[in-house]
Scaffold this active site. Structure first.
Site, PDB file in Angstrom:
ATOM      1  N   ASP A 204       0.835  -1.205   0.000  1.00  0.00           N
ATOM      2  CA  ASP A 204       0.000   0.000   0.000  1.00  0.00           C
ATOM      3  C   ASP A 204       0.873   1.260   0.000  1.00  0.00           C
ATOM      4  O   ASP A 204       1.879   1.319   0.722  1.00  0.00           O
ATOM      5  CB  ASP A 204      -0.874  -0.031   1.266  1.00  0.00           C
ATOM      6  N   GLU A 258       1.509  -0.582  -5.118  1.00  0.00           N
ATOM      7  CA  GLU A 258       0.499   0.445  -5.341  1.00  0.00           C
ATOM      8  C   GLU A 258       1.237   1.781  -5.293  1.00  0.00           C
ATOM      9  O   GLU A 258       1.474   2.332  -4.221  1.00  0.00           O
ATOM     10  CB  GLU A 258      -0.598   0.428  -4.268  1.00  0.00           C
TER      11      GLU A 258
HETATM   12  C1  GLC Z   1      -4.326   3.089  -0.715  1.00  0.00           C
HETATM   13  C2  GLC Z   1      -5.597   2.297  -0.541  1.00  0.00           C
HETATM   14  C3  GLC Z   1      -6.679   3.210  -0.054  1.00  0.00           C
HETATM   15  C4  GLC Z   1      -6.242   3.822   1.252  1.00  0.00           C
HETATM   16  C5  GLC Z   1      -4.880   4.495   1.133  1.00  0.00           C
HETATM   17  C6  GLC Z   1      -4.294   4.818   2.482  1.00  0.00           C
HETATM   18  O1  GLC Z   1      -4.426   4.037  -1.718  1.00  0.00           O
HETATM   19  O2  GLC Z   1      -5.927   1.651  -1.756  1.00  0.00           O
HETATM   20  O3  GLC Z   1      -7.899   2.552   0.085  1.00  0.00           O
HETATM   21  O4  GLC Z   1      -7.181   4.763   1.678  1.00  0.00           O
HETATM   22  O5  GLC Z   1      -3.958   3.670   0.489  1.00  0.00           O
HETATM   23  O6  GLC Z   1      -3.862   3.654   3.110  1.00  0.00           O
END
Ligand code: GLC
Length: 524
Positions: A204, A258
């Site tokens: 994440d 991500e």
């Molecule tokens: C990522 C997740 C999202 C979350 C953010 C903070 O973007 O996909 O859902 O709010 O991280 O952890």
């Protein structure tokens, strides 16, 4: 030479948003045992893996992306035994499991942050987070001008005058990745899940961990625009270390970034050979329904990933974005057209070389939930935003499985109302309503994923653009396979498309030997 992670190159990965997938105990919230009970649905889509969004103990300020304990399961979502049972049932079906790691921030209820709150400014407990004195007389101004991704300042002040950084909600304090203790802790957390047998991890906010030295004010210049806290070179060092951890397992495991970056070339740096295996491709999520934009997104993605020797990923939906069936209707305000375009985008992305992700419910053509009453909104992104903003809750509505009224089989018959209400109109979108309908979105997905697995042209890496009439985007795979998508306003006669003999699949039924507007066709 084949390697242990080859499966990921063209994997079909199904994203399970655990709270909204299936509720085994009737408390209105999806859970791990619920996921296990519905693995047959995922297997019928031919998924190679599932990605489970966070299920760890959490106050759920940000839907579980605020983790209070990285080595356990939130009691509302199950137990570690439920996790082990899910993992082994998934493996029995040939489905791998990817879990979500949230290393940029913890929950404010994590024991480390609680200790930091009661400790003194400058203490070692505070050194695990990013605490700073403020600016101006009496430290009343935040240490710099950074804004939180969810809106408002990225700093919150404690009663003792010290400020702490949170790139997201104040309940999500950012960790200090200069701390060796933080680094060691996460290697240990990785090992905890890898030892249990997970096949991969999704990282994440992978681009956020390392902050620039001195925490300078944001200006509009710089590689990440006005967000200097993203995509610092130092993050790559962390993933190189994690790669070694993953590779110490046999078979090795995969790691998915991500990293929400506008520049695909920067994203590709996360999947260099000694780092991660995949990075989410946000291009389709951010592109409108436009031939030029989609063609450009595909070209740039293929080139950037090719450059680092990795396969691209294709993503048309996730738990953070407006549902594809609604997003692509935005300029036409017609839900029928939105669904057609969503189906066309599904066929397009499943025909491309690389790995494809399906967000739960997109295989049913679920739209964004309209008119969610204010009391149901939980999303901190909406709460903290100054302008009215689509809330992410609207794409997280619990799955409709069967029946003609809510909860549509989401939980047992006598269960509490699901945590977010399902629209009555979803009766015609349930899995049961679609599974024997030859024209349904679910049937189209099942046919497409089966072909994607078995057609030798689709299992290879070949890709080439194919000339097509105005408004149509077409490409070939291997010797005989063509995908064509009609972005134009009117139907295009099939004989102008110069397709191979056999239509295999069309996202909208073909009339009069023409590819309708807002439709895709596969042929061979
Ligand atoms: C990522 C997740 C999202 C979350 C953010 C903070 O973007 O996909 O859902 O709010 O991280 O952890």
């Amino acid at each position: 030479m084949t390697s242990d992670t080859d499966w990921a190159k063209r994997a079909l990965i199904y994203q399970v948003y655990v709270r909204s997938f299936a509720d085994s105990d009737g408390d209105g919230l999806g859970d791990l045992a619920g996921v296990r009970s519905r693995l047959d649905h995922i297997a019928a889509l031919g998924a190679d893996a599932i990605w489970l969004t966070p299920f760890y103990p959490s106050p759920m300020v940000d839907g579980g992306y605020d983790v209070a304990d990285y080595r356990d399961v939130d009691p509302r979502l199950g137990t570690l035994a439920d996790f082990d049972a899910l993992l082994s049932a998934a493996h029995d079906c040939g489905i791998r499991v990817i879990t979500d790691i949230v290393p940029n921030h913890t929950s404010h209820q994590h024991p480390w942050f609680r200790q930091a709150l009661t400790a003194r400014p400058g203490s070692s407990a505070r050194a695990r987070y990013i605490f700073r004195p403020g600016r101006g007389p009496d430290s009343v101004e935040p240490p710099n001008n950074w804004q939180s991704v969810f809106g408002g300042p990225a700093w919150t002040r404690l009663p003792d005058g010290d400020w702490y950084l949170h790139l997201f909600a104040p309940e999500q304090p950012d960790l200090n990745w200069d701390s060796t203790e933080v680094r060691a802790e996460f290697v240990d957390v990785l090992r905890f899940w890898l030892d249990r047998g997970v096949d991969g991890i999704r990282v994440d906010v992978a681009h956020g961990l390392v902050k620039p030295a001195g925490l300078p004010d944001a200006t509009v210049a710089g590689v990440s625009g006005n967000r200097p806290y993203f995509d610092q070179d130092g993050v790559h060092e962390i993933y190189r270390e994690w790669r070694k951890v993953l590779d110490s397992y046999a078979p090795t495991r995969i790691m998915v970034a991500e990293a929400r970056l506008r520049d695909t070339v920067r994203t590709a740096r996360y999947v260099r050979p000694d780092e991660m295996d995949q990075a989410f491709n946000f291009e389709f999520l951010w592109a409108p329904w436009s031939l030029e934009r989609i063609r450009d997104a595909i070209s740039r993605s293929l080139t950037a990933m090719n450059h680092v020797g990795r396969s691209p990923t294709w993503v048309i939906g996730n738990h953070d974005e407006i549902r594809v069936a609604s997003r692509l209707a935005a300029d036409v305000r017609s839900s029928a057209v939105g669904l057609r375009r969503a189906r066309a985008m599904a066929l397009l992305s499943l025909a491309l070389p690389g790995s494809a992700y399906i967000y739960q419910g997109d295989e049913l053509g679920l739209p964004q939930a309209p008119d969610l009453a204010p009391e149901f909104h939980e999303d901190p992104k909406r709460r903290r935003s100054a302008e009215p903003r689509a809330s992410r809750d609207e794409c997280r509505i619990p799955m409709p499985w069967h029946g003609d009224r809510p909860p549509f089989g989401f939980g047992p018959d006598d269960s509490t109302t699901p945590w977010l209400p399902q629209p009555e109109a979803w009766a015609r979108l349930t899995v049961a309503a679609q599974q024997h309908d030859p024209d349904s979105t679910l049937t189209m997905y099942q046919q497409a994923t089966r072909l994607r697995q078995t057609d030798s042209d689709l299992t290879g890496d070949d890709f080439a653009w194919k000339p097509a009439p105005s408004g149509v985007l077409a490409f070939t795979r291997g010797q005989r396979f063509t995908c064509a998508v009609n972005f134009g306003p009117t139907a295009v006669p099939l004989d102008q498309l110069n397709l191979p003999e056999n239509p295999l699949l069309c996202s909208t039924p073909i009339d009069d030997d023409a590819l309708p507007a807002n439709a895709a066709i596969w042929s061979r």
